[in-house]
Write an enzyme that holds these catalytic residues in place. Sequence first.
Site, PDB file in Angstrom:
ATOM      1  N   ARG A  23       0.866  -1.191   0.000  1.00  0.00           N
ATOM      2  CA  ARG A  23       0.000   0.000   0.000  1.00  0.00           C
ATOM      3  C   ARG A  23       0.899   1.237   0.000  1.00  0.00           C
ATOM      4  O   ARG A  23       2.050   1.188   0.428  1.00  0.00           O
ATOM      5  CB  ARG A  23      -0.870  -0.003   1.249  1.00  0.00           C
ATOM      6  CG  ARG A  23      -1.820  -1.168   1.328  1.00  0.00           C
ATOM      7  CD  ARG A  23      -2.488  -1.246   2.715  1.00  0.00           C
ATOM      8  NE  ARG A  23      -3.419  -2.348   2.789  1.00  0.00           N
ATOM      9  CZ  ARG A  23      -3.109  -3.553   3.247  1.00  0.00           C
ATOM     10  NH1 ARG A  23      -1.883  -3.806   3.691  1.00  0.00           N
ATOM     11  NH2 ARG A  23      -4.023  -4.508   3.283  1.00  0.00           N
ATOM     12  N   LYS A  48      -1.343  -1.754   7.343  1.00  0.00           N
ATOM     13  CA  LYS A  48      -2.761  -1.541   7.642  1.00  0.00           C
ATOM     14  C   LYS A  48      -3.181  -2.421   8.819  1.00  0.00           C
ATOM     15  O   LYS A  48      -2.803  -3.588   8.898  1.00  0.00           O
ATOM     16  CB  LYS A  48      -3.611  -1.873   6.410  1.00  0.00           C
ATOM     17  CG  LYS A  48      -5.067  -1.538   6.592  1.00  0.00           C
ATOM     18  CD  LYS A  48      -5.832  -1.725   5.303  1.00  0.00           C
ATOM     19  CE  LYS A  48      -7.291  -1.395   5.516  1.00  0.00           C
ATOM     20  NZ  LYS A  48      -8.063  -1.617   4.290  1.00  0.00           N
ATOM     21  N   HIS A 112      -2.954   2.381  -5.479  1.00  0.00           N
ATOM     22  CA  HIS A 112      -3.593   1.119  -5.086  1.00  0.00           C
ATOM     23  C   HIS A 112      -3.895   0.232  -6.297  1.00  0.00           C
ATOM     24  O   HIS A 112      -4.013  -0.984  -6.164  1.00  0.00           O
ATOM     25  CB  HIS A 112      -4.868   1.403  -4.274  1.00  0.00           C
ATOM     26  CG  HIS A 112      -5.191   0.328  -3.291  1.00  0.00           C
ATOM     27  ND1 HIS A 112      -4.443   0.104  -2.156  1.00  0.00           N
ATOM     28  CD2 HIS A 112      -6.174  -0.601  -3.290  1.00  0.00           C
ATOM     29  CE1 HIS A 112      -4.961  -0.912  -1.491  1.00  0.00           C
ATOM     30  NE2 HIS A 112      -6.012  -1.359  -2.162  1.00  0.00           N
ATOM     31  N   ARG A 115      -1.296  -2.398  -6.646  1.00  0.00           N
ATOM     32  CA  ARG A 115      -1.500  -3.491  -5.684  1.00  0.00           C
ATOM     33  C   ARG A 115      -2.535  -4.465  -6.230  1.00  0.00           C
ATOM     34  O   ARG A 115      -2.331  -5.683  -6.220  1.00  0.00           O
ATOM     35  CB  ARG A 115      -1.931  -2.904  -4.341  1.00  0.00           C
ATOM     36  CG  ARG A 115      -2.244  -3.933  -3.273  1.00  0.00           C
ATOM     37  CD  ARG A 115      -2.553  -3.219  -1.949  1.00  0.00           C
ATOM     38  NE  ARG A 115      -3.205  -4.058  -0.988  1.00  0.00           N
ATOM     39  CZ  ARG A 115      -2.589  -4.926  -0.193  1.00  0.00           C
ATOM     40  NH1 ARG A 115      -1.280  -5.078  -0.286  1.00  0.00           N
ATOM     41  NH2 ARG A 115      -3.257  -5.640   0.679  1.00  0.00           N
ATOM     42  N   HIS A 138      -3.732  -9.169   3.997  1.00  0.00           N
ATOM     43  CA  HIS A 138      -5.170  -9.128   4.284  1.00  0.00           C
ATOM     44  C   HIS A 138      -5.461  -9.965   5.527  1.00  0.00           C
ATOM     45  O   HIS A 138      -4.892 -11.042   5.705  1.00  0.00           O
ATOM     46  CB  HIS A 138      -5.980  -9.673   3.102  1.00  0.00           C
ATOM     47  CG  HIS A 138      -6.169  -8.688   2.011  1.00  0.00           C
ATOM     48  ND1 HIS A 138      -5.534  -8.794   0.801  1.00  0.00           N
ATOM     49  CD2 HIS A 138      -6.909  -7.559   1.942  1.00  0.00           C
ATOM     50  CE1 HIS A 138      -5.882  -7.781   0.035  1.00  0.00           C
ATOM     51  NE2 HIS A 138      -6.702  -7.011   0.700  1.00  0.00           N
ATOM     52  N   TYR A 147      -9.928 -10.017  -5.995  1.00  0.00           N
ATOM     53  CA  TYR A 147      -8.903 -10.351  -6.978  1.00  0.00           C
ATOM     54  C   TYR A 147      -9.345 -11.513  -7.853  1.00  0.00           C
ATOM     55  O   TYR A 147      -9.012 -11.564  -9.026  1.00  0.00           O
ATOM     56  CB  TYR A 147      -7.563 -10.632  -6.288  1.00  0.00           C
ATOM     57  CG  TYR A 147      -7.178  -9.467  -5.422  1.00  0.00           C
ATOM     58  CD1 TYR A 147      -6.882  -8.238  -5.988  1.00  0.00           C
ATOM     59  CD2 TYR A 147      -7.182  -9.562  -4.040  1.00  0.00           C
ATOM     60  CE1 TYR A 147      -6.576  -7.136  -5.209  1.00  0.00           C
ATOM     61  CE2 TYR A 147      -6.877  -8.470  -3.251  1.00  0.00           C
ATOM     62  CZ  TYR A 147      -6.579  -7.263  -3.842  1.00  0.00           C
ATOM     63  OH  TYR A 147      -6.293  -6.179  -3.066  1.00  0.00           O
TER      64      TYR A 147
END
Length: 168
Positions: A23, A48, A112, A115, A138, A147
């Site tokens: 990120r 994150k 982003h 990513r 994640h 995805y």
Amino acid sequence: AVDSSGDIKDQLIFRIFLYCAVRVSELVNIKILDVNLIEKRIFINQGKGSKDRTVLIPEQLKILLSAYIKTIPKNIYLFENNRNEIISARLVQRLCKEYQKKAGIVKNIHPHLFRHQALTFLTDKGLTDAQLQLISGHSSKKNLEVYQHLALTDVKDVYKAAMKGLGW
């Protein structure tokens, strides 16, 4: 457009996005000490959700990283401005816009997106949800569904053409 700019720093920013699926907030906070060229890894400190993780770097990125790091011996952070201060996420967003225009791309380009592209590519290449979760940071496998959806969207037209061949 980035490669033809000759700016190794800019090239590295976009390649780290694309190869490491980080990120923008993670990218700007990478310290030189977080980069392990021997093991080909970058430690992401407090990404994150305040989670730490490690991302892998391919050989071609290792070579560029090594050359770049030699040019910035006084830096603490991998990417600093001319006043030796950490660069901002906003600066990286502006770089995206600048290179979008230089490349003549109409679609909105933002950090982003790289990513998403990296994780979609890895999904297409058959990485498992557990592997993608480790790479992406994640917290849930549920978050990876986007995805898989993007990967299906990429093959929709080819799939339709192939199915026409069945005569249905």
